[in-house]
Design a protein around this motif. Structure first.
Motif, short mmCIF file in Angstrom:
data_model
loop_
_atom_site.label_atom_id
_atom_site.label_comp_id
_atom_site.label_asym_id
_atom_site.label_seq_id
_atom_site.Cartn_x
_atom_site.Cartn_y
_atom_site.Cartn_z
N ALA A 38 0.83 -1.21 0.00
CA ALA A 38 0.00 0.00 0.00
C ALA A 38 0.86 1.26 0.00
O ALA A 38 0.57 2.23 -0.72
CB ALA A 38 -0.93 -0.01 1.21
N ARG A 39 1.93 1.26 0.81
CA ARG A 39 2.79 2.45 0.89
C ARG A 39 3.56 2.66 -0.42
O ARG A 39 3.79 3.80 -0.83
CB ARG A 39 3.74 2.33 2.07
CG ARG A 39 3.06 2.53 3.42
CD ARG A 39 4.04 2.54 4.56
NE ARG A 39 3.38 2.76 5.84
CZ ARG A 39 3.09 3.96 6.35
NH1 ARG A 39 3.44 5.05 5.67
NH2 ARG A 39 2.49 4.08 7.52
N LEU A 40 3.95 1.59 -1.07
CA LEU A 40 4.65 1.72 -2.35
C LEU A 40 3.74 2.30 -3.42
O LEU A 40 4.15 3.16 -4.21
CB LEU A 40 5.19 0.36 -2.80
CG LEU A 40 6.33 -0.22 -1.96
CD1 LEU A 40 6.67 -1.62 -2.45
CD2 LEU A 40 7.56 0.67 -2.01
N VAL A 77 14.10 -2.51 7.68
CA VAL A 77 13.54 -2.53 6.33
C VAL A 77 14.58 -1.98 5.37
O VAL A 77 15.25 -0.98 5.66
CB VAL A 77 12.26 -1.67 6.23
CG1 VAL A 77 11.68 -1.75 4.81
CG2 VAL A 77 11.23 -2.12 7.26
N GLY A 78 14.77 -2.65 4.23
CA GLY A 78 15.69 -2.18 3.21
C GLY A 78 15.00 -2.15 1.86
O GLY A 78 14.36 -3.12 1.47
N ALA A 94 11.80 6.36 -0.45
CA ALA A 94 12.08 5.00 -0.01
C ALA A 94 12.49 4.97 1.45
O ALA A 94 12.05 4.11 2.22
CB ALA A 94 13.18 4.38 -0.87
N ARG A 95 13.32 5.93 1.86
CA ARG A 95 13.74 5.99 3.28
C ARG A 95 12.55 6.26 4.20
O ARG A 95 12.49 5.71 5.30
CB ARG A 95 14.82 7.07 3.46
CG ARG A 95 16.18 6.67 2.89
CD ARG A 95 17.29 7.57 3.42
NE ARG A 95 17.17 8.92 2.89
CZ ARG A 95 17.74 9.34 1.76
NH1 ARG A 95 18.46 8.50 1.01
NH2 ARG A 95 17.60 10.61 1.36
N LEU A 103 7.52 1.72 8.07
CA LEU A 103 7.22 0.30 8.25
C LEU A 103 7.95 -0.27 9.47
O LEU A 103 7.38 -1.04 10.25
CB LEU A 103 7.60 -0.49 7.00
CG LEU A 103 6.75 -0.24 5.76
CD1 LEU A 103 7.36 -0.93 4.54
CD2 LEU A 103 5.32 -0.72 5.98
N ASN A 104 9.20 0.13 9.64
CA ASN A 104 9.98 -0.40 10.76
C ASN A 104 9.39 0.05 12.09
O ASN A 104 9.39 -0.70 13.08
CB ASN A 104 11.43 0.07 10.65
CG ASN A 104 12.38 -0.77 11.47
OD1 ASN A 104 12.24 -1.99 11.57
ND2 ASN A 104 13.36 -0.13 12.09
#
Length: 268
Positions: free
Chosen positions: A34-36, A101-102, A84-85, A91-92
Motif C-alpha cells: 500500500a505504501r509503495l 527494512v531495506g 524509499a527511506r 514500516l519499521n
C-alpha cells in the motif's frame, strides 16, 4: 523440482512466493504494498519485489528484516531515495515483527541490461518475488549454477573489504557493530557458497545450508564459515568477530574466488 533449488530442466528455481509468506508477516507485506503504491504509483514505478526470508517462508518474527526492490521507469533520483527511506522508517516503526527494512532502487533498464544479466537480472528472476506491476523475469533468461553466474554475482568481494574496514573503525556502538557484522557475515557466506556453487550443482539462499556446502569443499575453513552463518542470523557486537571476518576469512575468500572464477566485470 529436481532438488537443490533447481527446476526439472536444471535451471535455478525462483525461491520465493507470496503464498509462502508466514501469517505473522502478512500485514507487513500488505502495508508495504500500500505504501509503495501511495508513494511511487503513477508513472514512476514499473514493478516491485520482495525478497529474503519473508517470501521464502523462513522469517522469524522480531528478528527478520523486510527486503524490497523497486524497478523504476527512470533512473532513481534523490527524491525517489528520500521516499524509499520514509517508507523504510514508517514500516519499521509500525511493525514489531520486523527488525529493519531495506529498499533497493534501480531502473528497469539497468535490471534488464546486458551488463547486469548475470547479477541483478539473476537476482530479480530467481531471488525476488513479484509484489506489484509486470514481472521483469519474463524478459530474462533461465539461469543455471555456472562459473559465469558465480563470477558475476560475487566476484567483487575484494572491493567491499576496504569499506568494511572503514565502517568497522568508525563503529562505536553495539548496534553499529551488530549491523555491520550481519551485513559482512551474510555477504561472506553467500560468496563462499557461490564459490562452490558450480561444483555443488544447485542453489540455496539459506545461510546454514550454504556454509555446510562450502565446508565440504574447503574443510580447513569450514568452522569459520559456519560461525559466519550463525553471525548472519544472530549478529555480534564483538569487535574481534568483525576482525576475523574482514581481516582473515574475507581476504582469503576474495583471493580464492578470483583464482577460481575470476573477477566480476567492472561497473561504470
Amino acid at each position: 523440482m529436481a532438488g537443490r533449488g533447481l527446476n526439472v530442466d536444471g535451471s535455478i528455481a525462483r525461491e520465493g512466493a507470496l503464498s509462502r509468506v508466514p501469517h505473522a508477516f502478512a500485514g507487513v507485506v500488505d502495508a508495504a504494498r500500500a505504501r509503495l503504491v501511495e508513494a511511487f504509483g503513477g508513472d514512476r514505478l514499473h514493478s516491485a519485489y520482495i525478497y529474503g526470508s519473508i517470501p521464502r517462508g523462513t522469517a522469524i518474527s522480531g528478528l527478520s528484516d523486510l527486503d524490497l526492490l523497486l524497478a523504476l521507469h527512470a533512473e532513481p533520483t534523490e527524491a525517489d531515495r528520500l521516499d524509499a527511506r520514509r517508507i523504510e522508517q514508517a514500516l519499521n516503526q509500525s511493525f514489531d515483527e520486523i527488525d529493519g527494512v531495506g529498499i533497493l532502487l534501480f531502473s528497469a533498464r539497468t535490471l534488464l541490461s546486458e551488463l547486469e544479466r548475470h547479477d541483478l537480472g539473476f537476482f530479480v528472476a530467481c531471488l525476488c518475488t513479484p509484489l506489484l506491476g509486470d514481472d521483469l523475469a519474463e524478459k530474462l533468461p533461465c539461469y543455471r549454477p555456472t562459473p559465469l553466474l558465480a563470477r558475476e554475482t560475487n566476484g567483487d568481494l575484494s572491493l567491499a573489504l576496504p569499506d568494511w574496514r572503514r565502517q568497522a573503525a568508525k563503529a562505536n556502538t553495539d548496534n553499529q557493530r551488530k549491523g555491520l557484522s550481519r551485513l559482512v557475515a551474510r555477504r561472506i557466506v553467500r560468496t563462499g557458497f557461490t564459490l562452490i556453487m558450480p561444483r555443488w550443482g544447485g542453489w540455496t539462499s539459506d545461510l546454514i545450508e550454504s556454509a555446510k556446502a562450502f565446508g565440504f569443499y574447503y574443510p580447513e575453513r569450514a568452522e569459520q564459515m559456519r560461525s559466519a552463518a550463525k553471525i548472519g542470523r544472530a549478529p555480534s557486537a564483538d569487535p574481534a568477530v568483525l576482525r576475523q571476518l574482514i581481516d582473515d576469512l574475507g581476504p582469503w575468500l576474495a583471493a580464492e574466488y578470483a583464482a577460481v572464477h575470476g573477477e566480476k566485470a567492472v561497473r561504470p
